[in-house]
Write an enzyme that holds these catalytic residues in place. Structure first.
Site, PDB file in Angstrom:
ATOM      1  N   LYS A  32       2.103  -7.657  -0.968  1.00 47.57           N
ATOM      2  CA  LYS A  32       2.718  -6.876  -1.855  1.00 47.57           C
ATOM      3  C   LYS A  32       4.593  -7.096  -1.968  1.00 47.57           C
ATOM      4  CE  LYS A  32       2.958  -2.083  -3.493  1.00 47.57           C
ATOM      5  NZ  LYS A  32       2.269  -0.499  -3.407  1.00 47.57           N
TER       6      LYS A  32
ATOM      7  N   SER B 246      -0.183   1.913  -7.231  1.00 44.94           N
ATOM      8  CA  SER B 246       0.834   0.745  -7.535  1.00 44.94           C
ATOM      9  C   SER B 246       0.509  -0.701  -6.928  1.00 44.94           C
ATOM     10  CB  SER B 246       2.074   1.463  -6.894  1.00 44.94           C
ATOM     11  OG  SER B 246       2.138   1.387  -5.351  1.00 44.94           O
TER      12      SER B 246
ATOM     13  N   SER C 213      -1.811   4.426  -3.534  1.00 46.13           N
ATOM     14  CA  SER C 213      -1.562   3.104  -4.027  1.00 46.13           C
ATOM     15  C   SER C 213      -2.312   1.890  -3.542  1.00 46.13           C
ATOM     16  CB  SER C 213       0.040   2.912  -3.854  1.00 46.13           C
ATOM     17  OG  SER C 213       0.853   3.535  -4.721  1.00 46.13           O
TER      18      SER C 213
END
Lengths: 487, 481
Positions: A80, A155, A179
């Site tokens: 990420k 997210s 997330s």
């Protein structure tokens, strides 16, 4: 029939590498080609770094040749875009860090390097991890590999989509209010948010420090065990890292689950209005029951305040964490300004998107003199009550089962202009962060429209092994995790 | 109507740890800008603080020395404000739960000893420095000081005069230096002080509106600034004006305080517990260990010096102002057990030479053994007190033994009465005019003749002996007093 390397699960790739049946460079190339082939339709990555990936793969191959390898040496991974990788661009999905290259490695990145893993690139995310759809990224939304009109959740939409689209065998995400679990659920993959303190946050660009936690996303429980074995460890660089030994997560994969009790919180199930989610939850119970697991209904009375308290605590911490992005030291700086204060204002006005600004303002307000007691302090008390609810619940059960989200994946654009609706997506995941518990997303089935629906398991603090064990057993009985989207 | 000032002081003391408060960068002073920095103290995204245990120990030591209550649990908090010298745009500090509360610092006043009560002692991190370009509208940031550990010592508003404020600061600094946890250098900013000042009619209980005075970088300036500010407030109140709560900067060149632009400093710091640091637990066992490690503190030492050595409190105060000086005194007295003589020498000759030396006694080449040796030479009559001063100067400059200097320069006192008698006779004969006047009753001229003998012997004559011989000789020549 010939299968491409990128189609193989991570455990098999690791076996091929260890047996020298496939080189890391071959495997890495396979994923890079896959990325090239499908990325235009998925947009899971902010930055793909083929040259660096091949370099890391070559190094891994040298280590394997020299017999200096571990269980993960040569395995590619997507990271990420909010974990620092020295010298590479790390943007947090934000314009304000569009050209930022950190001068150091996050602890998880160091662990991956030491293990000889291959970083394919940085995966897309909601700006500073603030969002539930990956739509707030400065780089544009990631698409759900099962249907490009749908969001992958957020997210960590990039990492989850990358795994679902087979652009990476595994990925690292971060989870502050859901997330990891929400995008894993929306993309039909497996993901786990470990206990707060199990994985070092050092080098994870902070959104809400008391809630953020890094965790793996992969295809199944086996992938979770592989990566958890690497990243769960005490880190003296993170004061909130738990000074403890973590179990071998591989060893629990085949352990029986018969006789375990799963709790069903009435507050969660009373909220189920979506027939697809309802159906998946019922089917899931049937599967668990068939495995010799019993159910107990229980109550988590303060759950209803979870979202409200979260949207005080997380923005409060964010308003302070994001203060450092001011144009002075790194990142975006406005080209024109009249004074120091003006520089700050313009830089931040240009650098942050609307959702980040909204949360900074919320948090700034909540911490303001005269409001602190009414908001932050109250929210902190609710947090304690929620934690106690879970502690009480775990006296009667080994794990808690609930949905990940109230609905299957929603459309891109559907909720982006309605923050409250967007926030409500996380109603089932937020309480887990508030209590610091480990939570896992497991593919549970599909909606009538063929979109993945995930289920969530929650365990007591530092019992992620129990989650892996339950998920592994569940996946022996089901095949949802083996399905993949057609791209 | 008579007015009285109420003063509360906030002191920031830089701790002498080797590394910074929350990262492992060195705290050494004087490096090139930004050399003593790392991603953590640069406030890079993703970095996290880890508390320096030494900084905590130093804080607890200070708290113990000031008789504070040590909190078993305390918390770090973030103080949020934007400034380029603060890379995270928040300072890690303590707010609701400091490491220590209460306690006092004892000072001496004309009315006797007073205990100035403390509100709290807490830990925090220092900010960096801005360096402004003189030619361009450009500023640079040096983060070398960023993250250096500080303690803030907050007094209750119970200081009643600028003199008391200065006394309090001296006492505080002396304790810090004794504990070896702060170098106490006000000019370099490792010991800084802000003052909260208000005035009220004498006898009134309620506090007046206060102003905060900053930028006082010496004890003298603290006193000057407070005197100015108190006068200003009293004049304002007398003229019927209202005191405005504001921050005022002291200007050492004019001796006046002036208000800072208030808007720029109207901060709401939005304190909240720092989620990156766990609640701080100070183990009772740690407190006990540190308590046992506490050295004798200035106030105790001073009392002991008066008691044990029988020297005046004033001397004891001067000698115990620094731990090294006090140790020097004690070592010298151990070798030459005449405390008052030693004290006189240290306070006059030694301190005169040390004036202007940055490091104080630490830089002195004369060891306690050598000073004791010198004093013995005076005591046993080898040299005169006057010659001793010359010898001492040489010792101070070269570090040589007094005996060597005395020998080398032939400074041994002439105590041979035969030799001295000859010299006395000779100076009497050589100055018939003066002798005549003396014999006629101008007794003051005795000194002249002693001086003449000292002159011919270059000061080496034993003055007492010369005196005696002169008296004898004058008697012989018909002089009577």
């Amino acid at each position: 029939m010939h299968t491409n390397l990128y189609e193989k699960p991570a455990t098999e790739l690791c076996k091929l590498l260890a047996n020298k049946e496939a080189s890391s460079v071959e495997i890495t190339r396979s994923f890079l080609e896959r990325i090239q082939a499908v990325e235009e339709r998925v947009r899971a990555f902010v930055t793909v770094t083929p040259d660096l990936a091949i370099e890391m793969a070559q190094e891994a191959d040298r280590r394997i040749a020299a017999g200096n390898n571990g269980p993960l040496t040569g395995l590619p991974i997507a990271v990420k875009d909010n974990m620092c990788v020295k010298g590479r661009r790390v943007t947090c999905g934000s314009r304000i860090l569009a050209n930022f290259a950190p001068p150091y490695d996050a602890t998880v990145v160091r662990l991956m390097r030491e293990a000889g893993m291959v970083i394919l690139g940085m995966a897309n995310m909601d700006e500073f991890a603030m969002g539930s759809s990956t739509e707030t990224s400065y780089w544009g939304p990631t698409r759900n590999p099962w249907n490009p009109e749908m969001t992958p959740g957020g997210s960590s939409g990039g990492p989850a989509a990358a795994v679902a689209a087979m652009e990476a065998p595994v990925a690292l995400g971060s989870d502050t209010g859901g997330s990891i679990r929400l995008p894993a659920g929306f993309c039909g993959v497996t993901g786990i948010k470990p206990t707060y303190g199990a994985v070092s946050r050092y080098g994870l660009v902070a959104y809400a420090s008391s809630l953020d936690q890094i965790g793996p996303i992969g295809r199944d429980a086996r992938d979770m065990a592989l990566i958890l074995n690497l990243i769960c460890s005490h880190d003296p660089m993170d004061s909130t890292s738990a000074p403890m030994e973590h179990p071998d997560f591989i060893s629990v994969l085949d352990k029986p689950v018969k006789g375990m009790t799963i709790g069903l919180p009435s507050e969660f199930f009373s909220k189920l209005e979506d027939p697809d989610v309802d159906k998946v939850m019922s089917e899931t119970r049937v599967v668990f029951k068939s495995m010799g697991i019993s159910f107990i209904e229980l109550s988590l009375p303060h759950l209803d305040y979870g979202i409200a308290a979260y949207y005080i605590i997380a923005p409060s911490e964010a308003s302070s964490n994001l203060a450092r992005f001011d144009g002075v030291k790194y990142g975006h700086r406005s080209a024109q300004f009249e004074s120091m204060i003006d520089m700050y204002c313009r830089t931040r006005a240009e650098g942050f998107g609307p959702e980040v600004k909204r949360r900074i303002m919320l948090g700034t307000y909540a911490l303001s003199s005269g409001y602190y007691d009414a908001y932050y302090l109250k929210a902190a008390k609710i947090r304690t009550l929620i934690t106690n609810d879970f502690k009480n619940a775990f006296r009667t059960c080994d794990a808690i089962l609930c949905p990940i989200a109230p609905t299957p994946p929603f459309k891109i654009g559907e909720k982006i202009d309605d923050p409250i609706q967007m926030y409500l997506t996380d109603v089932f995941t937020i309480p887990v962060n508030m209590a610091g518990l480990p939570g896992m997303a497991i593919p549970g089935g599909f909606s009538r429209n063929g979109l993945p629906v995930g289920i969530q398991l929650i365990a007591p603090h530092f019992q992620e092994a129990r989650l892996v064990q339950l998920a592994s057993a569940f996946q022996r009985e089901t095949d949802h995790h083996l399905k993949s989207p057609v791209l | 109507m008579e007015y009285e000032p109420i003063i509360g002081l906030e002191v920031h003391a830089q701790l002498l740890t080797d590394s910074k408060a929350f990262c492992s960068c060195t705290t050494r002073f004087g490096a090139e800008p930004n050399m003593n920095t790392c991603p953590i103290c640069q406030g890079m995204p993703g970095t996290l603080p880890v508390l320096n245990r030494k900084a905590l120990e130093f804080t607890v030591k200070m708290a113990l020395a000031c008789h504070c209550r040590i909190s078993e649990f305390s918390r770090f908090a973030r103080k949020n404000y934007y400034y380029p010298d603060l890379p995270k745009n928040y300072q890690i500090s303590q707010y609701e739960l400091p490491v220590a509360e209460g306690g006092y610092v004892e000072i001496e006043t004309e009315q006797g000893n007073r205990r100035i009560p403390l509100t709290r002692i807490h830990m925090e991190e220092d900010a960096g420095k801005l360096i402004h370009d003189e030619n361009k509208p450009l500023s640079y940031v040096d983060l070398n000081r960023t993250g250096v550990p500080l303690i803030e010592i907050v007094s209750e508003p119970e200081i009643h005069s600028p003199q008391e404020a200065a006394e309090y600061l001296r006492a505080l600094r002396s304790i810090l230096v004794y504990l070896d946890i702060c170098d106490g250098n006000m000019q370099e900013g490792s010991f800084r002080c802000d003052a909260n000042v208000s005035v009220r009619p004498k006898g009134e209980q309620a506090l007046g509106v206060k102003t905060e005075v900053k930028n006082m970088n010496s004890f003298r300036n603290v006193q000057r600034a407070l005197e100015y500010e108190i006068d200003r407030q009293i004049e304002a109140v007398k003229a019927g004006e209202r005191i405005v709560q504001e921050t005022r900067l002291f200007d050492p060149s004019t001796g006046a305080t002036a208000a800072m632009r208030s808007k720029e400093w109207a901060h709401d710091y939005r304190y909240f517990p720092d989620p990156d640091l766990l609640p701080l637990r100070v183990e009772p066992s740690l407190v006990e260990r540190l308590r046992n490690e506490l050295p004798e503190l200035p106030f105790q030492k001073k009392a002991r010096f008066v008691e044990q050595f029988g020297i005046p409190p004033y001397d004891a105060g001067v000698l115990t102002a620094s731990r090294d000086l006090a140790a020097y005194f004690e070592q010298t007295v151990a070798l030459f057990p005449q405390p008052k003589t030693v004290s006189n020498w240290i306070m006059t000759e030694l301190m005169r030479m040390l004036k202007g030396e940055e490091e104080g006694i630490g830089s002195c080449l004369v060891s306690a053994e050598q000073l004791a040796g010198l004093l013995k030479s005076v005591d046993d009559g080898t040299i005169s007190g006057k010659i001793a001063k010359t010898v001492f100067e040489e010792m101070y400059a070269t570090g040589k033994d007094p005996a060597a200097i005395i020998k080398e320069k032939g400074l041994v006192q002439i105590s041979d009465s035969g030799e001295l008698a000859g010299l006395v006779k000779q100076v009497l004969d050589d100055n018939p005019q003066e002798l005549k006047k003396l014999l006629a009753g101008k007794t003051g001229l005795k000194k002249f003749f002693v001086g003449q003998v000292m002159k011919t012997t270059k000061g080496k004559a034993n003055p007492q002996l010369v005196n005696d011989i002169l008296n004898d000789e004058l008697k012989k020549r018909g002089f009577s007093e």
